[in-house]
Design an enzyme around this catalytic site. Structure first.
Site, PDB file in Angstrom:
ATOM      1  N   ASP A  12       0.957  -1.197   0.121  1.00 41.41           N
ATOM      2  CA  ASP A  12       0.177   0.134  -0.019  1.00 41.41           C
ATOM      3  C   ASP A  12       0.707   1.070  -0.054  1.00 41.41           C
ATOM      4  O   ASP A  12       1.977   1.092  -0.147  1.00 41.41           O
ATOM      5  CB  ASP A  12      -1.039   0.022   1.211  1.00 41.41           C
ATOM      6  CG  ASP A  12      -0.446  -0.058   2.445  1.00 41.41           C
ATOM      7  OD1 ASP A  12       0.940   0.264   2.807  1.00 41.41           O
ATOM      8  OD2 ASP A  12      -0.925  -0.355   3.468  1.00 41.41           O
ATOM      9  N   GLY A  13       0.192   2.280   0.228  1.00 40.43           N
ATOM     10  CA  GLY A  13       0.903   3.595   0.012  1.00 40.43           C
ATOM     11  C   GLY A  13       2.117   3.984   1.256  1.00 40.43           C
ATOM     12  O   GLY A  13       3.021   4.485   1.195  1.00 40.43           O
TER      13      GLY A  13
END
Length: 136
Positions: A12-13
């Protein structure tokens, strides 16, 4: 037991594995470990339905790590069962996540749950023993 190597699309980020990906890893191992039983139930016109998933995220997993997923059938009741799964870092053996998945058997024709009796129960008990023996 299933091994997963963390790839960029798992992240994810924050640059660690996205929480939803862990559910996919768990499902992959259930299919890998229990394919014989799942096929048997399917031939009987019955499918597994997940009724509840409780997952604990213990440590972040990051790019390039190898994770090992282990599955056991931890409880078999009259109408449901519980599969316990653990995801560990292969290098350190640290637990990354663990989960308890409650399932029921669902009769495809009647569209209703079916009790875990007779041949269904026997198949699950055999699976429980096989998975427990392989974890040793």
């Amino acid at each position: 037991m299933t091994e997963v190597i963390i790839r960029g699309y798992h992240l994810d980020g924050y640059q660690h594995v996205n929480n939803a990906r862990y559910l996919e890893f768990l499902e992959e191992d259930r299919w890998a470990c229990m394919s014989e039983e799942l096929e048997y139930f399917s031939q009987q016109g019955v499918t597994w339905v997940i009724a509840n998933i409780n997952i604990n995220y213990r440590l972040p997993a990051t790019l390039g790590q190898s994770l090992i997923i282990k599955t056991t059938v931890s409880k078999i009741g009259n109408k449901s069962g519980v599969v316990t799964q653990v995801i560990q870092c292969k290098k350190t053996n640290n637990v990354v996540a663990d989960a308890e998945i409650t399932f029921v058997l669902f009769d495809v024709k009647t569209k209703k749950t079916t009790p875990l009796v007779d041949h269904f129960l026997e198949k699950l008990l055999t699976c429980q023993k096989r998975l427990s023996d392989s974890a040793i």
